[in-house]
Each structure stands twice: as C-alpha cells, then as structure tokens.
Design an enzyme around this catalytic site. Structure first.
Site, mmCIF file in Angstrom:
data_model
loop_
_atom_site.group_PDB
_atom_site.id
_atom_site.type_symbol
_atom_site.label_atom_id
_atom_site.label_comp_id
_atom_site.label_asym_id
_atom_site.label_seq_id
_atom_site.Cartn_x
_atom_site.Cartn_y
_atom_site.Cartn_z
ATOM 1 N N CYS A 1 10.916 7.551 6.528
ATOM 2 C CA CYS A 1 11.799 7.816 7.453
ATOM 3 C C CYS A 1 10.961 7.574 9.273
ATOM 4 C CB CYS A 1 13.341 8.656 7.315
ATOM 5 S SG CYS A 1 13.825 8.716 5.651
ATOM 6 N N ARG B 1 8.013 3.268 8.551
ATOM 7 C CA ARG B 1 8.258 4.396 7.586
ATOM 8 C C ARG B 1 9.671 4.093 7.155
ATOM 9 N NH1 ARG B 1 5.010 8.585 9.483
ATOM 10 N NH2 ARG B 1 6.347 9.793 8.861
ATOM 11 N N TRP C 1 14.375 5.480 5.021
ATOM 12 C CA TRP C 1 13.813 5.137 4.096
ATOM 13 C C TRP C 1 14.725 5.565 3.177
ATOM 14 C CZ3 TRP C 1 11.672 7.236 -0.534
ATOM 15 C CH2 TRP C 1 11.272 5.958 -1.138
ATOM 16 N N ASN D 1 13.844 13.417 8.404
ATOM 17 C CA ASN D 1 12.929 12.929 7.332
ATOM 18 C C ASN D 1 12.312 14.055 6.437
ATOM 19 O OD1 ASN D 1 10.553 11.985 6.461
ATOM 20 N ND2 ASN D 1 9.443 11.720 8.416
ATOM 21 N N GLY D 2 12.430 13.286 5.068
ATOM 22 C CA GLY D 2 12.081 14.447 4.799
ATOM 23 C C GLY D 2 13.273 14.756 3.355
ATOM 24 N N GLU E 1 -6.433 -4.461 -7.202
ATOM 25 C CA GLU E 1 -5.870 -3.926 -5.673
ATOM 26 C C GLU E 1 -5.253 -5.163 -4.927
ATOM 27 O OE1 GLU E 1 -5.102 -2.055 -3.005
ATOM 28 O OE2 GLU E 1 -4.953 -3.009 -1.588
ATOM 29 N N LYS F 1 -1.047 -6.234 -3.783
ATOM 30 C CA LYS F 1 -0.990 -6.622 -2.817
ATOM 31 C C LYS F 1 -0.270 -7.857 -3.217
ATOM 32 C CE LYS F 1 -1.795 -4.256 -0.470
ATOM 33 N NZ LYS F 1 -2.806 -3.559 -0.308
ATOM 34 N N GLU G 1 3.793 -6.243 -4.244
ATOM 35 C CA GLU G 1 4.306 -5.741 -3.429
ATOM 36 C C GLU G 1 4.953 -6.462 -2.056
ATOM 37 O OE1 GLU G 1 2.790 -2.723 -1.239
ATOM 38 O OE2 GLU G 1 0.145 -4.074 -0.785
ATOM 39 N N HIS H 1 -7.133 -7.249 -26.358
ATOM 40 C CA HIS H 1 -6.387 -6.754 -26.774
ATOM 41 C C HIS H 1 -5.176 -6.484 -26.260
ATOM 42 C CE1 HIS H 1 -10.594 -4.706 -28.137
ATOM 43 N NE2 HIS H 1 -10.119 -5.238 -27.687
ATOM 44 N N LYS I 1 5.972 2.600 4.590
ATOM 45 C CA LYS I 1 4.250 2.458 5.123
ATOM 46 C C LYS I 1 3.765 4.263 4.726
ATOM 47 C CE LYS I 1 0.680 1.225 6.391
ATOM 48 N NZ LYS I 1 -0.388 -0.111 6.368
HETATM 49 C C1 AGP Z 1 -0.320 0.011 0.167
HETATM 50 O O1 AGP Z 1 -0.304 -1.705 0.285
HETATM 51 C C2 AGP Z 1 -0.017 0.391 -0.404
HETATM 52 N N1 AGP Z 1 2.021 0.116 0.555
HETATM 53 C C3 AGP Z 1 0.654 1.615 -0.895
HETATM 54 O O2 AGP Z 1 0.397 1.764 -1.897
HETATM 55 C C4 AGP Z 1 -0.199 2.783 -0.332
HETATM 56 O O3 AGP Z 1 -1.784 2.378 -0.587
HETATM 57 C C5 AGP Z 1 0.543 4.315 -1.280
HETATM 58 O O4 AGP Z 1 1.660 4.851 -0.379
HETATM 59 C C6 AGP Z 1 -1.020 5.164 0.067
HETATM 60 O O5 AGP Z 1 -1.022 5.814 1.421
HETATM 61 P P1 AGP Z 1 -2.247 6.356 1.462
HETATM 62 O O6 AGP Z 1 -3.352 5.753 2.171
HETATM 63 O O7 AGP Z 1 -1.157 6.572 3.380
HETATM 64 O O8 AGP Z 1 -1.341 7.565 1.210
#
Ligand code: AGP
Length: 609
Positions: free
Chosen positions: A2, A27, A75, A101-102, A482, A486, A489, A505, A604
């Site tokens: 948020c 956010r 969010w 927010n929270g 990673e 990517k 997501e 396995h 984010k």
């Molecule tokens: C990355 O592409 C993500 N959307 C997510 O996994 C992110 O890396 C994770 O939420 C950690 O965030 P931070 O590095 O701000 O702690």
C-alpha cells in the site's frame, strides 16, 4: 504494501495527490482513492483497479479547490478489492478520514466493540476500525485521538488522518511500516516512500517507529508516544526525479534491466581501491568481531534470497566460513542456533520486508551480529542491524526486481572478499585478482546488453508454452531459481527450478516432446555434469535452451537455443548469467500481453507477513 500520500499547503492538492500515487503504484494497485477537504466537507473518490481507474473517477470538478488531502493505493490484505474496501475510509459522520498501510491484527475484536457502541462499518477492511477509533476518541484534539487510537491497536501500520474541523492539519503515526515527511515551503507532504513527493521536494524527515507526526503547511512536529516533541534532522536526498520515470523505455522493468551495468558499477565504486584490499565503510562491525565469526546465516525473501544463495557459494569458496541460509518467513518461526559469533545477513532491497525485518530482530535478540544489505538508505533494515552494506542500484520501480538483484549479488561478492581479507583465507594477490575482474563486469554487461538479440527471438518461439523447467548446478542453480521466479511472476507461466542433479529424482517426469528446459551451463567445474543433464533432457524429447559461455561451440549441438554470455571466472558468472533469463522472462511476458511492471497480486514491498 500500500502507498500513502498526504498533502497540506496552499496549492490545490487533487493533482499533487494523484501524481504522488502514480509514483507509489508499485506498492499496490488493487484499488486507489483520495479524500480531500473541500468547502469544509470531506470529499471521497475511490476506484477499483490501478490508477487509470482512479484517474477516470477524478475527471471533472470533484476535489478541485482542496488544499488538504490523503491518497492511497491498496494491496488487499483484509477484504477483496472493491470500492467499499478501497482507502481512504471515513468515520460514521464523514468528519474524519484515514489511510492505512499495514495490518491491524486485533481488528475483529475492535470492530465488534465499536459496533456494539453504535459505529456502523461499510467495508470488510481492518483499516476502517481506525477511522471509528479516532471518531470515538476525538474531543476537539485530533493528535490525542490518534494517539489513543493507536494505543488500542496491535499489529504494524502507517496511518494518516484528517478531520474536517482542522482544515490544514494531517496527523500521522507509524509502527514498523514506512512513513516519511517531504518538507516544502509553505506546504508539507507525508508519504510511504520518497518518490511520492520527489518532484516537489527533496528535503526529507524520517518518522521513527512508535512516533506520531503533526503536519501543517507551516511546520512539522514529531512526537513520541507520550506526545513529547522529538528532534529530527531534515536530510536532502540526491535522487533524481527522472529516476522515477521511464526515460524512453516502454516499461520500468526494461529500463531497469538496462541500468544494471550502472547499478553494478556504483555498488562496487570505491570499495575495491586500485591500491588493493576491500573497503566497506558502513559495515560498522569491527574486523576483530568479524574475525571471530564462525557461521554466516543469510535470511531474505524472493529475489533477495536468490542473491543470498549466490552468497553462500562465494562465502564458502573465498572466506571459508560455514554458511546457512533460510527464507525469512521460515527462519523467524524456527529455533535457529545462533550465537555472538554468528553473522546474520538480512538482504532486502526495500529494507522494509516484514519477514526479513522480523528475522533480523530475532537474530539480534539472540545475540548474533546482524548486517543489513539494502538499497534504501535509512530503511527499517538499517535500523534493525549492527552494520549496513548498501547496494547502490538507484530507485527500482518495476515490481520484478532486476537491477537491485545484480547489485545484491555484487554485495555478496564484496562481503565474501572482505571476510576473506579479515580471516586471511585469501592473500592480497588473490583478492586483487578477483577485484580487478569484478570491476570489468559492468562493461562486459554493458556490451552484452547492447548486442543482445537472442532472448527476444527465443521468446517468440516459446512464449505460448504452458510450463518451463529450469536446471542448473553450483552458482548456476540460484540463477535458475531467479530466472524461474522472474518468468512466473511476470508472465504467470508455471515454472520449476531444480538442481540439475535432482532432476532424475522427480521433475524429469514432467518432460515430454518439445518441453522447454532452460539450462544454465556456463563453463566451470560442474560444466560436464550439466552437459550430462542436458543429454538426459534431450533423450526425453525436451528442448534445451541454454545459457552458455561465449566461445563454447560444443554446446551448440546439444542446445535447441543458446544465449551466450561473456566469459568470467565461475564465482562471478551469476552477475551475467541472470541477465538473459531476465530478458527471456521479459519478452515472453510482453508477447503474452502481461503488465510486467505491475504483475497481478504482487506488490513491490511486502510489509505484511
Ligand atoms: C522480486 O522480483 C520479487 N517481486 C520479490 O520476490 C522480492 O524480491 C521480495 O519480496 C523481497 O523484497 P525485498 O528485497 O524488498 O526484501
């Protein structure tokens, strides 16, 4: 999660709030809204969806003339995305408006109590109880009412509140969620992050945990929970407002992928001096203490966790120290064995991820030394740590982390070299050799990005595939994890990433004729093993899309498609190997028509558990 923006001043605030929200949209973007004080009444405009919907709802004369207001981009945590659940929220009489927010953990109990006292609720959110608590406690003093309200709340939050009886006053409070003040001339802002007001002012005041803030156009007063004034410095930030714009690229993610050489160069700058050695100024943990470290424990989430995985290989290899690693959400609920000779490294680009912060605090309470690796100066992680190692990737807006990830990997390299220096596991000559090579990587990446064409072509051939498997060994494994994250997501294509040796396995059962398998197969001590795994993939009719080292002709005969990266030593290869996988994910997502900067359901910064 948020985004909050609030304004008080002489200017009309509708556009200022809306533009601030645009900068905070990363956010959260399930819904958004504004509440402004207009002709003595609070006017509320909210819309479901991203800010384009709010923009449409704001067309016309509504909210014009207002000089005090709140904005929020959401969010969803409690209650689905809907207009009723969108912030801001109002009290029963429409006198008070709040944004939050929270998470309010005890909102159910509070809601029942308030309902029994006659308050009626219009949303399913936890946040709405705050508007009603402020209403309950308000007796002409909004600061006191918010103070009493937060005394009833358990959880973590950043809140801003306005009241129609106070036409230029905003009162804010925070606990474990970010909230900052943008100090202007005859006007002031409050926001969850600096970009929200960066085009208006660069002068920033930080609100600490468990503090309230009282803001009018003429001044800012920070108070502790006993309502005692607190001194606070104004800091001038050097960020460029253009950093929050796309700068000619079609998306933030693409811009940020192309900014990676600079992020890397900036993160290394000044830390590997030509005269030798490694210099980490903000580390603030003495060499004597570091020399005694017998275990490094890395905690992080998502992409930051993958950088930590690379860190495990380089720390073991160079600093010869035992390394453990866990996702922060697991670490905090385990009973990890820590001691004053454990160095816990929390990696978080935002420095605000709730699970990572909780893990760092837990580690500190158990006597471990805690180091924060973060991209955001003054973020909560920097306050929950003994020492800091900043990545210098600049502002990252795309929800999918790219440039902060390569900067985090570089930070792991720097930390490993530093520990190797302190522990004497590498001699100065060896450190100098790695440093010299490390400093060449930004240029290698720059040239690579200038000429890269294969990822787009490969994406065109595979973008309609229903599943991708990623395989790698050694430092290639975190790169695969990673790459797979990517792709899933931003394109919503299911992916699996596996240690290549584990394929037989289980995951091999997923392969069929034509299944795409992305293999990180750079030259290195496990290269031949990876080649055997490629053979196994091919034997099942699956297609190997390989990331390989430039000049390796042999792998061509085994690959359906290849993305060559420049040659480096093995431990540095993740810095480059991750880039083609970011590009592949990017192009596939774009070909599928996905919004890569704002993937569905994500935010984010994950400031909730
Ligand atoms: C990355 O592409 C993500 N959307 C997510 O996994 C992110 O890396 C994770 O939420 C950690 O965030 P931070 O590095 O701000 O702690």
């Amino acid at each position: 999660m948020c985004g909050i923006i609030a304004y008080t001043g002489k200017r009309q605030c509708k556009e200022l709030l809306y533009q601030g929200l645009r900068k905070l949209e990363y956010r959260g973007y399930d819904s958004a809204g504004l509440s402004v004080l207009s002709d003595g009444n609070i006017e509320l405009v909210r819309a479901v969806g991203n800010l384009d919907s709010l923009e449409k709802a704001l067309v016309g004369d509504g909210c014009t003339g207002a000089r005090l207001g709140l904005g929020h981009t959401r969010w969803a945590t409690h209650g689905r995305p809907s207009v009723e659940n969108a912030h801001p929220h109002l009290d029963c009489k429409g006198d008070i408006s709040i944004v939050l927010n929270g998470i309010i953990e005890n909102y159910q109990t509070l809601r029942e109590e308030l309902a029994s006292e006659g308050h009626s609720f219009l949303s399913e959110t936890d946040a709405e109880v705050v508007a009603h608590l402020v209403e309950k406690y308000y007796d002409g003093d909004l600061v006191k009412a918010l103070r009493l309200s937060i005394g009833e709340i358990s959880g973590h939050f950043a809140i801003c509140a306005i009241h129609r009886a106070h036409p230029d006053l905003i009162v804010g409070a925070r606990k474990e969620c970010p909230l900052l003040i943008g100090v202007g001339e005859g006007e002031n802002f409050i926001a969850s992050a600096i970009p929200a007001f960066l085009s208006e002012t660069r002068d920033v005041m930080v609100i600490e945990d468990n503090e309230l803030v009282v803001v009018t156009p003429e001044g800012v007063q920070i108070l502790d929970l006993d309502l005692q004034p607190q001194d606070r410095e104004v800091t001038r930030v050097s960020w460029d407002a253009d950093a929050a714009e796309k700068g000619g690229y079609e998306t933030f993610m693409r811009k940020e992928i192309y900014e990676q050489p600079d992020s890397l160069a900036d993160t290394l700058a000044g830390r590997l001096p030509d005269e030798g050695g490694v210099v980490l100024e903000e580390l603030a943990i003495s060499d004597e203490e570091l020399a005694k470290i017998d275990k490094v424990y890395i905690v992080a989430c998502g992409t930051s966790y993958h950088a930590g995985l690379v860190g495990r290989y380089v720390l073991e290899n160079w600093a010869r120290v035992a390394v453990e690693l866990d996702v922060a959400s697991e670490f905090r609920y385990r009973d990890p064995v820590l001691s004053p000779t454990t160095l816990v490294v929390g990696i978080s680009q935002s420095g605000e991820t709730a699970d990572t912060l909780a893990a760092m605090r837990q580690a500190r309470s158990q006597g471990a030394k805690v180091l924060a690796i973060t991209n955001i100066m003054g973020s909560q992680a920097t306050r929950d740590a003994d020492g800091i190692l900043y990545t210098r990737a600049g502002l990252e807006i795309g929800v999918a982390a790219t440039k902060t990830h390569v900067a985090q990997i570089a930070a792991m390299h720097l930390l490993a070299l530093y520990l190797a220096q302190v522990r004497g596991t590498m001699d100065p000559g060896e450190i100098a050799e790695v440093s010299t090579e490390l400093k060449t990587v930004p240029d290698l990446m720059r040239d690579y990005l200038k000429n890269e064409a294969s990822a787009h072509e490969i994406a065109k051939r595979y973008y309609d595939q229903p599943f991708f498997l990623y395989l790698g060994r050694g430092v290639g494994l975190p790169v695969c994890l990673e790459g797979a994250l990517k792709l899933k997501e931003i394109s919503y294509i299911p992916t699996e990433a596996y240690a290549a040796g584990e394929m037989k396995h289980g995951p091999i059962a997923l392969l069929d004729d034509g299944s795409p398998v992305v293999v990180v197969a750079n030259d290195g001590h496990v290269y031949d093993k990876v080649v055997s795994n490629i053979e196994e993939v091919r034997a099942r009719g699956a297609l190997a899309i390989t990331v390989a080292t430039e000049g390796n002709e042999r792998i061509k005969t085994l690959s359906s498609d290849i993305m060559y990266i420049p040659r480096t030593s093995e431990m540095l290869s993740p810095l480059l190997a991750v880039v083609p996988l970011q590009l592949l994910a990017y192009y596939i997502a774009r070909l599928k028509g996905c919004n890569v900067d704002q993937p569905r359901n994500l935010a984010k910064t994950v400031t909730v558990e």
